[in-house]
Design an enzyme around this catalytic site. Structure first.
Site, PDB file in Angstrom:
ATOM      1  N   GLY A   1       0.546  -1.152  -0.255  1.00  0.00           N
ATOM      2  CA  GLY A   1       0.169   0.017  -0.154  1.00  0.00           C
ATOM      3  C   GLY A   1       1.144   0.946  -0.191  1.00  0.00           C
ATOM      4  O   GLY A   1       1.997   1.039  -0.136  1.00  0.00           O
TER       5      GLY A   1
ATOM      6  N   LYS B   1       8.345   0.152   5.585  1.00  0.00           N
ATOM      7  CA  LYS B   1       7.811   1.635   5.627  1.00  0.00           C
ATOM      8  C   LYS B   1       8.858   2.381   5.438  1.00  0.00           C
ATOM      9  O   LYS B   1       9.781   2.233   5.528  1.00  0.00           O
ATOM     10  CB  LYS B   1       6.851   1.746   6.707  1.00  0.00           C
TER      11      LYS B   1
ATOM     12  N   ASP C   1      -4.571   9.848  15.036  1.00  0.00           N
ATOM     13  CA  ASP C   1      -5.100   9.875  13.082  1.00  0.00           C
ATOM     14  C   ASP C   1      -5.167   8.457  13.490  1.00  0.00           C
ATOM     15  O   ASP C   1      -5.218   7.871  12.887  1.00  0.00           O
ATOM     16  CB  ASP C   1      -3.166   9.282  12.976  1.00  0.00           C
TER      17      ASP C   1
ATOM     18  N   SER D   1       1.026   8.165   3.690  1.00  0.00           N
ATOM     19  CA  SER D   1       1.109   9.817   3.517  1.00  0.00           C
ATOM     20  C   SER D   1       3.006   9.253   3.619  1.00  0.00           C
ATOM     21  O   SER D   1       3.558  10.803   3.143  1.00  0.00           O
ATOM     22  CB  SER D   1       1.355  10.587   4.167  1.00  0.00           C
TER      23      SER D   1
HETATM   24  N1  ATP Z   1       2.214  -3.836   9.217  1.00  0.00           N
HETATM   25  C1  ATP Z   1       1.208  -3.689   8.399  1.00  0.00           C
HETATM   26  N2  ATP Z   1       1.362  -5.061   7.437  1.00  0.00           N
HETATM   27  C2  ATP Z   1       0.335  -5.705   6.117  1.00  0.00           C
HETATM   28  N3  ATP Z   1      -0.081  -4.272   5.834  1.00  0.00           N
HETATM   29  C3  ATP Z   1       0.304  -2.676   6.010  1.00  0.00           C
HETATM   30  C4  ATP Z   1       1.285  -2.648   6.893  1.00  0.00           C
HETATM   31  N4  ATP Z   1       1.210  -1.847   7.579  1.00  0.00           N
HETATM   32  C5  ATP Z   1       0.812  -0.821   6.138  1.00  0.00           C
HETATM   33  N5  ATP Z   1       0.142  -1.265   5.293  1.00  0.00           N
HETATM   34  C6  ATP Z   1      -1.106  -2.070   4.221  1.00  0.00           C
HETATM   35  O1  ATP Z   1      -0.059   0.093   3.808  1.00  0.00           O
HETATM   36  C7  ATP Z   1      -0.569   0.188   3.468  1.00  0.00           C
HETATM   37  C8  ATP Z   1      -0.531   1.867   3.502  1.00  0.00           C
HETATM   38  O2  ATP Z   1      -0.131   1.930   4.880  1.00  0.00           O
HETATM   39  P1  ATP Z   1      -0.146   3.360   5.599  1.00  0.00           P
HETATM   40  O3  ATP Z   1       0.162   3.208   7.338  1.00  0.00           O
HETATM   41  O4  ATP Z   1       1.709   3.583   5.447  1.00  0.00           O
HETATM   42  O5  ATP Z   1      -0.845   4.594   5.613  1.00  0.00           O
HETATM   43  P2  ATP Z   1      -2.458   4.668   5.569  1.00  0.00           P
HETATM   44  O6  ATP Z   1      -2.250   4.150   7.080  1.00  0.00           O
HETATM   45  O7  ATP Z   1      -2.788   3.902   4.572  1.00  0.00           O
HETATM   46  O8  ATP Z   1      -2.466   6.274   5.381  1.00  0.00           O
HETATM   47  P3  ATP Z   1      -1.745   7.119   6.354  1.00  0.00           P
HETATM   48  O9  ATP Z   1      -0.563   7.047   5.702  1.00  0.00           O
HETATM   49  O10 ATP Z   1      -2.512   8.984   5.401  1.00  0.00           O
HETATM   50  O11 ATP Z   1      -2.144   7.684   7.924  1.00  0.00           O
HETATM   51  C9  ATP Z   1      -2.016  -0.002   4.519  1.00  0.00           C
HETATM   52  O12 ATP Z   1      -3.115   0.189   4.121  1.00  0.00           O
HETATM   53  C10 ATP Z   1      -2.273  -1.320   4.520  1.00  0.00           C
HETATM   54  O13 ATP Z   1      -3.079  -1.972   3.350  1.00  0.00           O
END
Ligand code: ATP
Length: 388
Positions: free
Chosen positions: A124, A145, A241, A127
């Site tokens: 995914g 990440k 958040d 931000s």
């Molecule tokens: N630990 C994880 N395990 C599996 N998938 C993950 C994990 N962390 C993030 N993801 C996937 O990556 C996507 C992006 O995650 P991220 O936390 O960077 O952004 P977000 O929370 O969707 O948005 P924002 O950063 O705007 O709050 C998530 O929606 C999820 O589908």
């Protein structure tokens, strides 16, 4: 001339005195030796690593440091540690020396590049930057990440996340397992949550339907995660958040709160009002579990209108109303009217207990009716036998 008896007494006294002196010297010598070796051990320990740094995803190197320990507050430790600014470790410690006292591992860029098949396994995009699935040589699956180089708050967020998550451990939080600072990249490495985000399950019709029981458990998991952040962490942490995209689900559909990039310890002011804006994050805890369009000011009786249509006929409406009433309280305009997160957890637990009782009595009546059926069958067989 001294008497023979006196000489014997003098001899014994001198002998005793010498014996005591020698014994004292031996005792003192042992004490001094022990103290010295203790001191040596302590000084060795203070320069010794607390956590190994993982290299190439396999072994550990001897490049250790306890430097983060001074900037990381662990629950129950002295409050004075809070005064260490988060950024100080970053500025004053060599990147190569950095390792967390709380068990965070450092990975090399090469490890991550290999584990993410050259960064092609996208999970995914947030931000913060893209998130990749990583399979380590040990078979361990992680989520990586990557901090986008053009991200405005990235550097600060990165530091905040490491220092925050390194000391926060709870089964309802997505744990930070490692990090990578290498070749100009900054990456955070988390446990992999195989069922993705709650948002995806709530809003994507292609995803599997979440039952009422699962939603209730998810609400409880979230409230436990937040309860730990507010009441277990020292100093307390406010997520700021909290949204369904930041709730991730594991293989058993149990929820963990993720993404502390916007968390900010500064909201805690022990000299004034304690937790400022204490209840804001609580408001969203329950809302996600049953009604994507729950609004502040809405009466809990209006719950039928906003209930996820997929749940109609698939849940106990009394339990839904009770959960709605808790969410409604969390949305009160005045802070003092809102429940604490501990109260929220207790209230959800009660609903869950009722649900379990209901399931148990349903199972009990199922067993009873099976027994009755068997009795009927037995008496039928018995009467047939009598007839023969
Ligand atoms: N630990 C994880 N395990 C599996 N998938 C993950 C994990 N962390 C993030 N993801 C996937 O990556 C996507 C992006 O995650 P991220 O936390 O960077 O952004 P977000 O929370 O969707 O948005 P924002 O950063 O705007 O709050 C998530 O929606 C999820 O589908």
């Amino acid at each position: 001339m001294a008497h023979k008896g006196d000489l014997v007494v003098i001899g014994i006294s001198v002998g005793l005195a010498l014996g005591i002196l020698i014994a004292s010297l031996i005792f003192f010598g042992i004490w001094w030796y022990k103290k010295r070796s203790n001191l040596q051990q302590c000084s060795n320990e203070s320069t010794l690593p607390t956590v190994p740094i993982r290299m190439n995803g396999l072994g550990t190197s001897n490049d250790f440091s306890a430097s983060l320990a001074s900037s990381v507050t662990i629950r129950g430790s002295e409050h004075s540690q809070k005064s260490s600014p988060v950024s100080s470790w970053w500025n004053h410690h060599s990147k190569d020396q950095f390792a967390s006292a709380s068990g965070i591992l450092r990975y090399s860029y090469k490890d991550i590049q290999k584990a993410t098949q050259k960064f092609t396994t996208v999970l995914g995009q947030g931000s913060f930057g893209p998130v990749y699935k990583a399979v380590m040589p040990t078979g361990e699956v992680l989520a990586v990440k990557v901090l986008a180089s053009n991200s405005k708050q990235g550097g600060k967020e990165f530091q905040t996340e490491i220092s925050l998550l390194g000391r926060l451990h709870h089964r309802n939080l997505v744990n930070l397992l490692g990090y990578c600072v290498d070749k100009g990249s900054h990456m955070l490495i988390y446990q992999f949550m195989s069922n993705g985000s709650l948002a995806n399950h709530l809003y994507n019709d292609e995803e599997r339907f979440l039952s009422w029981e699962e939603r209730l458990q998810i609400a409880l998991d979230i409230s436990h995660g937040i309860e730990y952040l507010h009441e277990g962490a020292v100093p307390p942490v406010i997520h700021r958040d909290l949204k369904s995209a930041n709730i991730l689900l594991d293989q058993s559909m149990r929820a963990k709160v993720a993404d502390f990039g916007l968390s900010n310890e500064e909201v805690f002011d022990e000299h004034t009002s304690g937790l400022k804006d204490r209840l804001n994050p609580k408001c969203s805890t329950l809302v996600v579990s049953f009604a994507p369009s729950f609004k502040a000011g809405m009466s809990p009786d209006g719950v039928d209108e906003i209930l996820d249509k997929k749940l109609v006929g698939e849940c106990n409406i009394e339990e839904v109303r009770d959960l709605a009433a808790i969410a409604h309280k969390c949305l009160q305009k005045f802070q003092r009217k809102r429940p604490s997160i501990g109260e929220v957890s207790q209230a959800i637990l009660k609903i869950k207990q009722r649900l379990l009782d209901r399931e148990m009595s349903r199972e009990f009546s199922r067993v009873l009716s099976r027994i009755e059926d068997q009795q009927v069958e037995l008496s039928r067989m018995a009467s047939r036998k009598d007839g023969d």
